[in-house]
Design a protein around this motif. Structure first.
Motif, PDB file in Angstrom:
ATOM      1  N   LYS A 126      48.133  48.926  32.224  1.00  0.00           N
ATOM      2  CA  LYS A 126      49.469  48.881  32.827  1.00  0.00           C
ATOM      3  C   LYS A 126      50.202  47.576  32.517  1.00  0.00           C
ATOM      4  O   LYS A 126      51.423  47.492  32.668  1.00  0.00           O
ATOM      5  N   ASN A 127      49.458  46.556  32.084  1.00  0.00           N
ATOM      6  CA  ASN A 127      50.111  45.302  31.698  1.00  0.00           C
ATOM      7  C   ASN A 127      51.017  45.471  30.488  1.00  0.00           C
ATOM      8  O   ASN A 127      51.928  44.664  30.269  1.00  0.00           O
ATOM      9  N   LEU A 163      43.682  38.234  34.576  1.00  0.00           N
ATOM     10  CA  LEU A 163      44.126  36.840  34.605  1.00  0.00           C
ATOM     11  C   LEU A 163      45.492  36.688  33.946  1.00  0.00           C
ATOM     12  O   LEU A 163      46.345  35.922  34.422  1.00  0.00           O
ATOM     13  N   ALA A 164      45.725  37.427  32.871  1.00  0.00           N
ATOM     14  CA  ALA A 164      47.032  37.378  32.211  1.00  0.00           C
ATOM     15  C   ALA A 164      48.137  37.890  33.132  1.00  0.00           C
ATOM     16  O   ALA A 164      49.264  37.386  33.103  1.00  0.00           O
ATOM     17  N   GLY A 165      47.810  38.890  33.959  1.00  0.00           N
ATOM     18  CA  GLY A 165      48.806  39.376  34.918  1.00  0.00           C
ATOM     19  C   GLY A 165      49.193  38.329  35.937  1.00  0.00           C
ATOM     20  O   GLY A 165      50.370  38.188  36.293  1.00  0.00           O
ATOM     21  N   VAL A 166      48.212  37.546  36.414  1.00  0.00           N
ATOM     22  CA  VAL A 166      48.503  36.471  37.360  1.00  0.00           C
ATOM     23  C   VAL A 166      49.323  35.371  36.687  1.00  0.00           C
ATOM     24  O   VAL A 166      50.289  34.846  37.260  1.00  0.00           O
ATOM     25  N   GLN A 194      48.402  57.155  29.084  1.00  0.00           N
ATOM     26  CA  GLN A 194      48.655  55.870  29.728  1.00  0.00           C
ATOM     27  C   GLN A 194      49.713  55.059  28.985  1.00  0.00           C
ATOM     28  O   GLN A 194      50.565  54.425  29.611  1.00  0.00           O
ATOM     29  N   PHE A 195      49.682  55.090  27.661  1.00  0.00           N
ATOM     30  CA  PHE A 195      50.720  54.376  26.908  1.00  0.00           C
ATOM     31  C   PHE A 195      52.090  55.029  27.099  1.00  0.00           C
ATOM     32  O   PHE A 195      53.112  54.335  27.165  1.00  0.00           O
ATOM     33  N   VAL A 214      39.576  53.255  36.666  1.00  0.00           N
ATOM     34  CA  VAL A 214      40.622  52.516  37.381  1.00  0.00           C
ATOM     35  C   VAL A 214      40.822  51.124  36.794  1.00  0.00           C
ATOM     36  O   VAL A 214      41.958  50.644  36.665  1.00  0.00           O
ATOM     37  N   ALA A 215      39.746  50.464  36.411  1.00  0.00           N
ATOM     38  CA  ALA A 215      39.865  49.107  35.887  1.00  0.00           C
ATOM     39  C   ALA A 215      40.678  49.071  34.602  1.00  0.00           C
ATOM     40  O   ALA A 215      41.556  48.203  34.420  1.00  0.00           O
ATOM     41  N   MET A 216      40.425  50.005  33.704  1.00  0.00           N
ATOM     42  CA  MET A 216      41.174  50.025  32.450  1.00  0.00           C
ATOM     43  C   MET A 216      42.623  50.463  32.670  1.00  0.00           C
ATOM     44  O   MET A 216      43.519  50.028  31.945  1.00  0.00           O
ATOM     45  N   VAL A 217      42.854  51.301  33.665  1.00  0.00           N
ATOM     46  CA  VAL A 217      44.238  51.679  33.979  1.00  0.00           C
ATOM     47  C   VAL A 217      45.036  50.450  34.407  1.00  0.00           C
ATOM     48  O   VAL A 217      46.177  50.243  33.979  1.00  0.00           O
TER      49      VAL A 217
END
Length: 440
Positions: free
Chosen positions: A240-241, A429-432, A292-293, A233-236
């Motif tokens: 997704k970013n 952090l990049a998503g935020v 995923q890609f 889940v964490a890598m998903v």
């Protein structure tokens, strides 16, 4: 007519004159005041006021004296008898007295901004003050509650899907998607029939306009199921970013939209974290990363295509609008026949006939619960967006990935390393940072 009204007023005054009013000077004073009050009332054409004056004439009530002494209602200066000037019966009425009696009739005065509610007998302004404070508290609680419900439903949806696909080892992601969409269609249809939510009727014109979007929508859901089966889940959440990067590039070419340096810096950090996370992933699976890609590309395509089709779709609806519930019903209904086709294409029918999982009541309970969660995301996201706004909604969605990643690592006991954990942290952090840069 004025003569008749005056005469009737005098007649009523003679009939209702108390025995104590024997002074001729006082009778003359009352008569002149009554004539002046009746003339003022006739000029205002107020029938109810005339009726009250007729009843009050000759009874020596303080109401008649205050009205007769008021500069607004008396066109002639009042004639005072030779009595004590400090007497309350002969003094002209003060501003506070006018305000108190005008409030008794539900009118506003210059000396007070309050107004009487005739039914409750309370000041309207005083009654509205606690209501305003309660309203503020209620909105604040609704924003907090809707945000909490949105975070719980979105996190739970991914975790439950991961649990069904990995812990149960259910190798039919398309069938799971199909069942979840069927549950959503049934629930929204029932709510629409009961009048709880409002949805647009499915017409052929709307279906033809929406069909390209729905094909991408189904592909997005299917590839998400396939990737979630192989990737933690964490890598998903970190991978997704990449969707944001593809969407930003697509906005430049399709909508001629330009972004500032902060946006591109956060997107660059997303790419670096995705690459470093994949390299340091101890449970790396090439098939899962490939799906995923593909999912990132389809998700970005869905977002960009939806913007183009939305205006056209609104034009072919009966109301000229297309709300969230109509989109849920439209997407999930159109996905059913396409999902059935994909079940046969990927040969999931044989697996469904052989797997013992379909004979477990708990498995059906978990799958049905995942269908409710899928619909709950649509409800809570719409509720949260309505209570706050797009800015808060986007920021909370980015922050929500942090507890989701932590929960996915601990619940499913994912093997990780310090390097991989750092990559996941910088990706989140990049998503935020991306969400905050988009706000500006």
């Amino acid at each position: 007519m004025s003569v008749a009204v005056s005469n009737s007023a005098r007649a009523v005054g003679r009939l209702q004159r108390p025995a104590t009013a024997a002074n001729p000077t006082e009778e003359l004073l009352l008569s002149r005041r009554a004539d002046a009050a009746v003339a003022a009332a006739q000029s205002r054409r107020c029938s109810s006021h005339l009726l009250r004056l007729h009843r009050a004439v000759g009874c020596c009530s303080p109401l008649l004296r205050r009205w007769s002494c008021s500069p607004e209602t008396s066109p002639q200066p009042p004639i005072r008898p030779e009595t004590n000037p400090s007497s309350p019966e002969t003094n002209p009425i003060s501003t506070e007295q006018i305000g108190s009696h005008s409030k008794s009739f539900g009118m506003k005065t210059h000396s007070s901004n309050h107004e009487i509610d005739m039914e409750s007998g309370r000041l309207v302004e005083d009654k509205e003050r606690p209501l305003r404070s309660k309203r503020v508290i209620t909105i604040h609680n609704q924003a907090l509650l809707s945000g909490f419900a949105y975070c719980i439903s979105s996190c739970s949806m991914i975790l439950v899907n991961k649990y069904v696909l990995s812990s149960y080892d259910f190798n039919a992601g398309i069938s799971l998607m199909l069942y979840q969409n069927l549950v959503s269609v049934i629930i929204v249809s029932i709510l629409s029939l009961l009048g709880v939510v409002k949805t647009e009727p499915l017409t052929w014109r709307l279906i033809k306009v929406w069909l390209p979007v729905n094909v991408i929508f189904v592909g997005m859901l299917v590839t998400s199921m396939f990737s979630l089966r192989y990737i933690n889940v964490a890598m998903v959440t970190v991978l997704k970013n990449v969707t944001n990067v593809i969407t930003a590039v697509g906005e430049m070419y399709m909508f001629n939209k330009h972004h500032d340096n902060r946006v591109w810096a956060s997107l660059f950090i997303m790419i670096i974290s995705a690459i470093s996370g994949g390299i340091t992933d101890l449970s790396f699976h090439a098939i899962g990363y490939t799906w995923q890609f593909i999912n990132c590309f389809l998700t970005a395509s869905y977002s960009l295509t939806l913007r183009r089709v939305m205006d056209t779709a609104k034009q072919v609806t009966n109301s000229g609008e297309l709300n969230e519930f109509s989109m849920v019903l439209l997407n999930n209904t159109l996905s059913l026949p396409l999902g059935v086709l994909l079940v046969f294409v990927f040969n999931e029918v044989d697996y469904l006939l052989q797997t013992p999982l379909l004979r477990l009541p708990t498995f059906w309970l978990v799958m049905t619960f995942s269908g409710f969660l899928g619909l709950a995301i649509s409800f809570t996201s719409m509720w949260f967006l309505h209570q706050t706004g797009a800015t808060t909604y986007s920021l909370v969605g980015s922050l929500n990935k942090i507890p989701l990643s932590i929960a996915g690592i601990f619940i499913f006991k994912v093997p990780t390393s310090l390097e991989n954990s750092a990559s996941i942290f910088f990706g989140l952090l990049a998503g935020v940072l991306f969400a905050r840069a988009k706000m500006r």
